[in-house]
Design a protein around this motif. Structure first.
Motif, PDB file in Angstrom:
ATOM      1  N   SER A 107       0.837  -1.201   0.000  1.00 33.44           N
ATOM      2  CA  SER A 107       0.000   0.000   0.000  1.00 33.44           C
ATOM      3  C   SER A 107       0.868   1.246   0.000  1.00 33.44           C
ATOM      4  O   SER A 107       1.843   1.340   0.753  1.00 33.44           O
ATOM      5  CB  SER A 107      -0.903   0.011   1.236  1.00 33.44           C
ATOM      6  N   HIS A 108       0.516   2.214  -0.840  1.00 32.64           N
ATOM      7  CA  HIS A 108       1.166   3.517  -0.838  1.00 32.64           C
ATOM      8  C   HIS A 108       0.238   4.621  -0.321  1.00 32.64           C
ATOM      9  O   HIS A 108       0.595   5.790  -0.334  1.00 32.64           O
ATOM     10  CB  HIS A 108       1.675   3.870  -2.235  1.00 32.64           C
ATOM     11  N   THR A 109      -0.950   4.232   0.142  1.00 31.94           N
ATOM     12  CA  THR A 109      -1.836   5.194   0.794  1.00 31.94           C
ATOM     13  C   THR A 109      -1.462   5.376   2.256  1.00 31.94           C
ATOM     14  O   THR A 109      -1.916   6.318   2.899  1.00 31.94           O
ATOM     15  CB  THR A 109      -3.297   4.729   0.740  1.00 31.94           C
ATOM     16  N   GLY A 110      -0.654   4.457   2.786  1.00 33.94           N
ATOM     17  CA  GLY A 110      -0.397   4.412   4.216  1.00 33.94           C
ATOM     18  C   GLY A 110      -1.390   3.542   4.944  1.00 33.94           C
ATOM     19  O   GLY A 110      -1.202   3.250   6.126  1.00 33.94           O
ATOM     20  N   LEU A 111      -2.445   3.117   4.253  1.00 29.50           N
ATOM     21  CA  LEU A 111      -3.513   2.339   4.877  1.00 29.50           C
ATOM     22  C   LEU A 111      -3.481   0.919   4.330  1.00 29.50           C
ATOM     23  O   LEU A 111      -3.642   0.702   3.132  1.00 29.50           O
ATOM     24  CB  LEU A 111      -4.877   2.978   4.600  1.00 29.50           C
ATOM     25  N   SER A 112      -3.267  -0.035   5.202  1.00 27.64           N
ATOM     26  CA  SER A 112      -3.203  -1.445   4.810  1.00 27.64           C
ATOM     27  C   SER A 112      -4.622  -1.982   4.659  1.00 27.64           C
ATOM     28  O   SER A 112      -5.303  -2.274   5.634  1.00 27.64           O
ATOM     29  CB  SER A 112      -2.441  -2.242   5.877  1.00 27.64           C
ATOM     30  N   SER A 113      -5.072  -2.110   3.402  1.00 27.19           N
ATOM     31  CA  SER A 113      -6.448  -2.561   3.150  1.00 27.19           C
ATOM     32  C   SER A 113      -6.421  -3.752   2.213  1.00 27.19           C
ATOM     33  O   SER A 113      -5.781  -3.716   1.163  1.00 27.19           O
ATOM     34  CB  SER A 113      -7.295  -1.430   2.563  1.00 27.19           C
ATOM     35  N   GLN A 114      -7.126  -4.820   2.588  1.00 24.86           N
ATOM     36  CA  GLN A 114      -7.142  -6.053   1.808  1.00 24.86           C
ATOM     37  C   GLN A 114      -8.543  -6.578   1.536  1.00 24.86           C
ATOM     38  O   GLN A 114      -8.698  -7.650   0.966  1.00 24.86           O
ATOM     39  CB  GLN A 114      -6.358  -7.157   2.551  1.00 24.86           C
TER      40      GLN A 114
ATOM     41  N   PHE B 188     -11.772  -1.677  -0.362  1.00 25.95           N
ATOM     42  CA  PHE B 188     -10.398  -1.540  -0.852  1.00 25.95           C
ATOM     43  C   PHE B 188     -10.074  -0.068  -1.065  1.00 25.95           C
ATOM     44  O   PHE B 188     -10.794   0.634  -1.777  1.00 25.95           O
ATOM     45  CB  PHE B 188     -10.246  -2.324  -2.154  1.00 25.95           C
ATOM     46  N   PHE B 189      -9.002   0.414  -0.442  1.00 26.67           N
ATOM     47  CA  PHE B 189      -8.645   1.821  -0.503  1.00 26.67           C
ATOM     48  C   PHE B 189      -7.705   2.163  -1.650  1.00 26.67           C
ATOM     49  O   PHE B 189      -7.302   3.315  -1.799  1.00 26.67           O
ATOM     50  CB  PHE B 189      -8.013   2.264   0.825  1.00 26.67           C
ATOM     51  N   GLY B 190      -7.314   1.172  -2.447  1.00 26.64           N
ATOM     52  CA  GLY B 190      -6.480   1.448  -3.608  1.00 26.64           C
ATOM     53  C   GLY B 190      -5.004   1.501  -3.290  1.00 26.64           C
ATOM     54  O   GLY B 190      -4.574   1.414  -2.144  1.00 26.64           O
ATOM     55  N   LYS B 191      -4.225   1.631  -4.355  1.00 19.21           N
ATOM     56  CA  LYS B 191      -2.770   1.667  -4.244  1.00 19.21           C
ATOM     57  C   LYS B 191      -2.267   3.029  -3.761  1.00 19.21           C
ATOM     58  O   LYS B 191      -1.388   3.129  -2.924  1.00 19.21           O
ATOM     59  CB  LYS B 191      -2.168   1.345  -5.616  1.00 19.21           C
ATOM     60  N   LEU B 192      -2.817   4.087  -4.320  1.00 20.06           N
ATOM     61  CA  LEU B 192      -2.497   5.458  -3.953  1.00 20.06           C
ATOM     62  C   LEU B 192      -3.798   6.221  -3.701  1.00 20.06           C
ATOM     63  O   LEU B 192      -4.873   5.782  -4.121  1.00 20.06           O
ATOM     64  CB  LEU B 192      -1.734   6.156  -5.077  1.00 20.06           C
ATOM     65  N   GLY B 193      -3.677   7.364  -3.037  1.00 15.38           N
ATOM     66  CA  GLY B 193      -4.865   8.177  -2.820  1.00 15.38           C
ATOM     67  C   GLY B 193      -5.563   8.546  -4.114  1.00 15.38           C
ATOM     68  O   GLY B 193      -6.776   8.775  -4.146  1.00 15.38           O
ATOM     69  N   GLU B 194      -4.822   8.554  -5.204  1.00 16.06           N
ATOM     70  CA  GLU B 194      -5.384   8.939  -6.495  1.00 16.06           C
ATOM     71  C   GLU B 194      -6.363   7.913  -7.051  1.00 16.06           C
ATOM     72  O   GLU B 194      -7.131   8.219  -7.957  1.00 16.06           O
ATOM     73  CB  GLU B 194      -4.253   9.140  -7.506  1.00 16.06           C
ATOM     74  N   ASP B 195      -6.323   6.674  -6.569  1.00 18.09           N
ATOM     75  CA  ASP B 195      -7.239   5.661  -7.098  1.00 18.09           C
ATOM     76  C   ASP B 195      -8.163   5.108  -6.013  1.00 18.09           C
ATOM     77  O   ASP B 195      -8.564   3.962  -6.046  1.00 18.09           O
ATOM     78  CB  ASP B 195      -6.480   4.532  -7.798  1.00 18.09           C
TER      79      ASP B 195
ATOM     80  N   ALA C 244      -6.209   0.782 -11.813  1.00 21.78           N
ATOM     81  CA  ALA C 244      -6.617   0.443 -10.454  1.00 21.78           C
ATOM     82  C   ALA C 244      -7.598  -0.720 -10.411  1.00 21.78           C
ATOM     83  O   ALA C 244      -7.565  -1.529  -9.484  1.00 21.78           O
ATOM     84  CB  ALA C 244      -7.226   1.666  -9.783  1.00 21.78           C
ATOM     85  N   ALA C 245      -8.483  -0.816 -11.401  1.00 19.95           N
ATOM     86  CA  ALA C 245      -9.445  -1.917 -11.403  1.00 19.95           C
ATOM     87  C   ALA C 245      -8.753  -3.259 -11.545  1.00 19.95           C
ATOM     88  O   ALA C 245      -9.288  -4.295 -11.126  1.00 19.95           O
ATOM     89  CB  ALA C 245     -10.463  -1.735 -12.523  1.00 19.95           C
ATOM     90  N   GLN C 246      -7.556  -3.275 -12.135  1.00 19.17           N
ATOM     91  CA  GLN C 246      -6.822  -4.525 -12.304  1.00 19.17           C
ATOM     92  C   GLN C 246      -5.994  -4.888 -11.080  1.00 19.17           C
ATOM     93  O   GLN C 246      -5.481  -5.999 -10.996  1.00 19.17           O
ATOM     94  CB  GLN C 246      -5.903  -4.420 -13.526  1.00 19.17           C
ATOM     95  N   MET C 247      -5.856  -3.966 -10.152  1.00 21.00           N
ATOM     96  CA  MET C 247      -5.082  -4.252  -8.954  1.00 21.00           C
ATOM     97  C   MET C 247      -5.828  -5.246  -8.079  1.00 21.00           C
ATOM     98  O   MET C 247      -7.018  -5.488  -8.251  1.00 21.00           O
ATOM     99  CB  MET C 247      -4.822  -2.959  -8.188  1.00 21.00           C
ATOM    100  N   SER C 248      -5.130  -5.803  -7.112  1.00 28.58           N
ATOM    101  CA  SER C 248      -5.711  -6.787  -6.214  1.00 28.58           C
ATOM    102  C   SER C 248      -5.817  -6.214  -4.806  1.00 28.58           C
ATOM    103  O   SER C 248      -4.914  -5.520  -4.341  1.00 28.58           O
ATOM    104  CB  SER C 248      -4.840  -8.043  -6.169  1.00 28.58           C
ATOM    105  N   ALA C 249      -6.896  -6.519  -4.138  1.00 33.98           N
ATOM    106  CA  ALA C 249      -7.031  -6.157  -2.726  1.00 33.98           C
ATOM    107  C   ALA C 249      -6.321  -7.242  -1.912  1.00 33.98           C
ATOM    108  O   ALA C 249      -6.933  -8.186  -1.431  1.00 33.98           O
ATOM    109  CB  ALA C 249      -8.500  -6.045  -2.334  1.00 33.98           C
ATOM    110  N   ALA C 250      -5.012  -7.140  -1.790  1.00 31.10           N
ATOM    111  CA  ALA C 250      -4.195  -8.206  -1.188  1.00 31.10           C
ATOM    112  C   ALA C 250      -2.996  -7.550  -0.521  1.00 31.10           C
ATOM    113  O   ALA C 250      -2.683  -6.388  -0.800  1.00 31.10           O
ATOM    114  CB  ALA C 250      -3.736  -9.181  -2.286  1.00 31.10           C
ATOM    115  N   GLY C 251      -2.240  -8.256   0.283  1.00 36.94           N
ATOM    116  CA  GLY C 251      -2.400  -9.536   0.889  1.00 36.94           C
ATOM    117  C   GLY C 251      -1.967  -9.386   2.341  1.00 36.94           C
ATOM    118  O   GLY C 251      -1.601  -8.318   2.807  1.00 36.94           O
TER     119      GLY C 251
END
Length: 627
Positions: A371-378, A383-390, A408-415
């Motif tokens: 995670s690059h949002t600072g928030l660990s979401s799985q 799902f909070f996304g990879k960055l705040g932008e998504d 972002a839609a192709q990213m995974s809510a993991a792990g």
């Protein structure tokens, strides 16, 4: 993940992660039981859940969107289950189940520089180049500051002289020491043994030609020892060998120990697990032992997909197509290579051990977020996304979707990483990683356990103290079995569903072995499953079914099982062949995160070229059989 309007190679590399004894030190031979393992305590261990790969705005790429991502305090508070404000939206967010431990893996390269300049930190603002960069930030924003810090040709607003000044001052030990002190101080503030463990670490962001060879690094020691060294950065090395040398030298000087976790190998174009060193020479026993010592665990899944295997490498594995991203850090597709995938690395490790006597790829398995949002979401439905932008649905789908390298839609809510530890503290968690008694999941908190030995029976698995019996008469996941008069090993396996999640479909054992000619092989065994299904003649199992309603993104647990367990023996065991065995657990199908976004935006999911459902899973660390 970054916007394509700023095509900076190193920024993409960061965001995309955004990385002498023969046996590891803890392993000892127990002659009476014919097993090789760390001596286990009486009784049992506790299961801890954590994320080893979280970035705050102290990472250069996470800062590229300005203050849209969380600072380090927010990241820790969120992981501990406290309500926090998501900077991008001002929304209050909170996870319902806190983590037990976390590694803040901010990049060593440029550690804290952007965030400290933006905040006007007096210690860094005394440098003239920092004042110039602060001006760029105030006038042009976070992305311009990142362009300047990374310094890529026409993207950088700095002159050549200013760039040289930046290199001399902002990469100095004095600046790094100030940033490192901030990381240490935050970890010490939030570390509470028995409640939450803040492991001190960083990310080594090595990416030659945009091939991801990053490692997440953490230490077993506290702040007093961590202050005696500085994080080792990618620009200080020509290859992983330099990182291992840093560990050895720092350990000798300070007593600190380290674990390095190769991550996101699916974006390495075969470089992560290539069979040559930095000079292009084949591994020798000394190099393999050095790598085995420091890299005990590998990250098998994260936001940018799964690195277990690929259908081209495992054509008989019907579940090999899980969350695939085979490309460079720039998003450019690459050829499928064995050096990019964990199962192939495990197989190559067996072959190398046969050739030189040491296995360089004897990896345990975990999952992590990156995670690059600072928030660990799985969670798929949160799902909070990879960055705040998504973060927002419209950022990920539809005409307003953010144009980014990894859609972002192709990213995974993991792990997540599951760790069987003696206690929730730094040394106990570190010890679990060192002995490889860990497992990874794609997000759900499935409870997975495996013991291997020669005398287990169903009565042992049914006993209330079955784990204690496993430790007493065998090895847990991550261990090594020695021969026992030609007998086949027996595995006690248990998988329990996430209390808040989906039922289980099946439990499989993935076996890899090397034959007398040095050729490697793999096979998938179905060992436990839900319902009244029967194995087909070819050993495969009919699908469990699917209860997902694509119109509402809901499912029911009317299929599957809450728990699956078995005592399993390898029917094809050859006592002369080195082998590994790991467990893979699959849930029943559930809605994938982009389905929630599509329905919320009024987009027909059928128009999106991504399967709307997902079979979440867990992977245990292997057990190795060594003739």
């Amino acid at each position: 993940m970054v916007r394509t309007l700023a095509p900076m190679a190193m920024l993409v590399a960061l965001a995309a992660c955004a990385e002498t004894a023969v046996e590891p030190a803890p392993a000892q031979v127990a002659e009476a039981s014919q097993v090789e393992r760390t001596e286990a305590p009486q009784g049992d261990r506790v299961l801890l859940w954590g994320d080893t790969h979280v970035h705050s705005i102290n990472s250069i790429d996470a800062f590229s969107s300005g203050m849209a991502n969380a600072d380090i305090d927010t990241a820790y508070r969120f992981a501990r289950g406290q309500p926090v404000i998501f900077p991008r939206t001002g929304q209050r967010v909170q996870i319902d189940r806190p983590l037990d431990f976390m590694v803040m893996a901010d990049h060593a390269v440029g550690l804290g520089v952007s965030s400290r300049i933006a905040a006007g930190d007096p210690e860094i603002m005394r440098y003239p180049i920092a004042q110039r960069l602060n001006e760029i930030y105030r006038e042009q924003g976070g992305r311009a500051l990142t362009n300047a810090v990374m310094g890529f040709g026409g993207n950088s607003p700095l002159t050549e002289d200013e760039r040289a000044e930046f290199e001399a001052q902002m990469r100095s030990d004095a600046v790094m020491r100030g940033s490192w002190e901030g990381q240490i101080a935050a970890a010490e503030r939030y570390n509470e043994p028995g409640v939450f463990t803040a492991m001190i670490g960083w990310e080594w962001t090595f990416a030659p030609d945009m091939r991801n060879m990053h490692r997440v690094v953490f230490t077993n020691r506290d702040g007093d020892v961590a202050r005696q060294f500085l994080p080792f950065a990618n620009y200080q090395a020509e290859g992983p060998e330099d990182l291992y040398d840093f560990f050895e030298q720092t350990q000798a000087r300070t007593g600190a120990d380290f674990v390095a976790i190769p991550h996101n190998s699916n974006l390495s174009d075969g470089r992560m697990f290539e069979l040559t060193d930095v000079n292009g020479d084949p591994f020798d026993a000394d190099y393999a032992a050095q790598r085995n010592r420091w890299e005990t665990v590998v990250e098998i899944t994260q936001y940018k997909g799964s690195s277990e295997t690929h259908p081209e490498l495992s054509p008989r594995d019907e579940f090999a197509d899980y969350e695939l991203r085979n490309m460079l850090l720039t998003g450019v597709p690459t050829e499928v290579s064995r050096g990019s995938y964990v199962r192939s690395a495990l197989l190559m490790g067996l072959a190398e051990q046969r050739r030189i006597g040491v296995n360089p790829f004897q990896y345990g398995i975990i999952g992590a977020s990156d995670s690059h949002t600072g928030l660990s979401s799985q969670e798929e439905d949160n799902f909070f996304g990879k960055l705040g932008e998504d973060y927002l649905p419209r950022d990920r789908l539809g005409p307003d979707a953010v144009p980014i390298i990894f859609p972002a839609a192709q990213m995974s809510a993991a792990g997540l990483a599951g760790v069987w530890a003696d206690h929730n503290d730094r040394q106990s968690i570190f010890d679990a990683f060192r002995r490889r008694e860990v497992f990874g999941t794609s997000g759900p908190r499935m409870r997975v356990r495996m013991f291997a030995g020669y005398d287990f029976a169903q009565a042992d698995l049914d006993a209330g103290d079955w784990a204690a019996r496993g430790y007493a008469r065998g090895v847990p996941m991550g261990g090594t079995l020695l021969p026992a008069d030609g007998r086949a090993p027996r595995f006690m396996i248990q998988a329990v569903r996430d209390d808040a999640g989906a039922n289980l479909d099946r439990v499989q054992v993935v076996k890899g072995w090397v034959d007398a000619r040095g050729q490697t092989h793999e096979r998938i065994y179905e060992v436990a499953w839900s319902g009244n299904r029967s194995l087909r003649a070819n050993g495969t199992l009919p699908a469990v079914g699917n209860t997902v309603d694509l119109a509402t993104a809901r499912y029911t647990n009317t299929i599957g099982a809450q728990e699956l367990a078995a005592v399993w023996t390898d029917p094809d065991f050859d006592p002369d062949q080195a082998a590994f065995y790991y467990v893979r657990v699959l849930e029943i199908p559930t809605p994938r995160h982009h389905l929630f976004d599509a329905l919320a935006l009024g987009i027909d999911p059928a128009t999106i070229d991504i399967p709307p459902t997902i079979q979440e899973r867990a992977w245990s660390s292997p057990v190795w059989y060594r003739p």
